[in-house]
Design a protein around this motif. Structure first.
Motif, PDB file in Angstrom:
ATOM      1  N   LYS A  91       6.894  -7.066  -8.457  1.00  0.00           N
ATOM      2  CA  LYS A  91       5.478  -6.834  -8.754  1.00  0.00           C
ATOM      3  C   LYS A  91       4.584  -7.475  -7.700  1.00  0.00           C
ATOM      4  O   LYS A  91       3.558  -6.921  -7.325  1.00  0.00           O
ATOM      5  N   TRP A  92       4.975  -8.657  -7.220  1.00  0.00           N
ATOM      6  CA  TRP A  92       4.144  -9.371  -6.260  1.00  0.00           C
ATOM      7  C   TRP A  92       4.204  -8.766  -4.864  1.00  0.00           C
ATOM      8  O   TRP A  92       3.224  -8.843  -4.131  1.00  0.00           O
ATOM      9  N   ILE A  93       5.327  -8.204  -4.474  1.00  0.00           N
ATOM     10  CA  ILE A  93       5.427  -7.698  -3.097  1.00  0.00           C
ATOM     11  C   ILE A  93       5.018  -6.225  -2.959  1.00  0.00           C
ATOM     12  O   ILE A  93       4.895  -5.734  -1.850  1.00  0.00           O
ATOM     13  N   LYS A  94       4.781  -5.558  -4.073  1.00  0.00           N
ATOM     14  CA  LYS A  94       4.304  -4.171  -4.007  1.00  0.00           C
ATOM     15  C   LYS A  94       2.912  -4.136  -3.382  1.00  0.00           C
ATOM     16  O   LYS A  94       2.060  -4.950  -3.726  1.00  0.00           O
ATOM     17  N   PRO A  95       2.671  -3.148  -2.520  1.00  0.00           N
ATOM     18  CA  PRO A  95       1.301  -3.018  -1.989  1.00  0.00           C
ATOM     19  C   PRO A  95       0.352  -2.516  -3.075  1.00  0.00           C
ATOM     20  O   PRO A  95       0.770  -1.835  -4.009  1.00  0.00           O
ATOM     21  N   HIS A  96      -0.914  -2.859  -2.943  1.00  0.00           N
ATOM     22  CA  HIS A  96      -1.910  -2.427  -3.933  1.00  0.00           C
ATOM     23  C   HIS A  96      -2.116  -0.925  -3.955  1.00  0.00           C
ATOM     24  O   HIS A  96      -2.544  -0.381  -4.955  1.00  0.00           O
TER      25      HIS A  96
END
Length: 170
Positions: A91-96
């Protein structure tokens, strides 16, 4: 059902989260310099993206991931192993541009003598460090099997940014 490997019942965990959110709301507003903040617990935004709350900051709405701890280990955790598609690392490394995700992670740890440790993480900045760990096959050194989570210290290696921490009296 439990919320990780801490033997805390699912319903009890959410009840405690709501109580601590109310207790610490002034601290959350101050640290984010937000006009308002509200819980999104157990909704789609929480389940899919990890946003436990939304904060109104300068007229814009931002996702916030929250943790409230009864002890202070000068660290924070991201639940679930990277092999799990719902791992917080994913979830944290996914791009916005592919999905919503929280911008900030805030953890408040209770300490002795009415002290609290506040840990605020800028998720976009910290994700650069996480991506480095994944690319260099170094993420596993942070895995804590007893927690079923990755445990990260509040100090980062040189060149990486994203963490603010302070201890204060409530």
């Amino acid at each position: 059902m439990s919320r990780g490997n801490n033997n805390l019942k699912y319903e009890t965990g959410f009840q405690i989260e709501a109580e601590k959110f109310t207790e610490y709301k002034p601290i959350l507003l101050d640290t984010l310099q937000a006009e308002d903040i509200e819980l999104t617990t157990r909704g789609m935004l929480d389940k899919v993206t990890g946003c436990d709350a939304t904060a109104l900051i300068d007229g814009l709405v931002y996702g916030v991931s929250l943790r409230f701890r009864s002890s202070d280990y000068n660290s924070f955790t991201l639940n679930r192993h990277i092999t799990d598609p719902y791992s917080e690392v994913h979830k944290w490394i996914k791009p916005h541009n592919t999905n919503l995700k929280p911008i900030y992670y805030i953890q408040i740890n209770q300490r002795y003598h009415n002290e609290l440790r506040l840990i605020r993480v800028n998720i976009e900045a910290y994700s650069v460090f996480l991506q480095h760990l994944v690319k260099t096959d170094s993420l596993e050194m942070y895995w804590e099997n007893k927690l079923l989570a990755y445990e990260f210290p509040t100090m980062l290696p040189n060149g990486y940014k994203g963490i603010f921490t302070e201890v204060f009296t409530q």
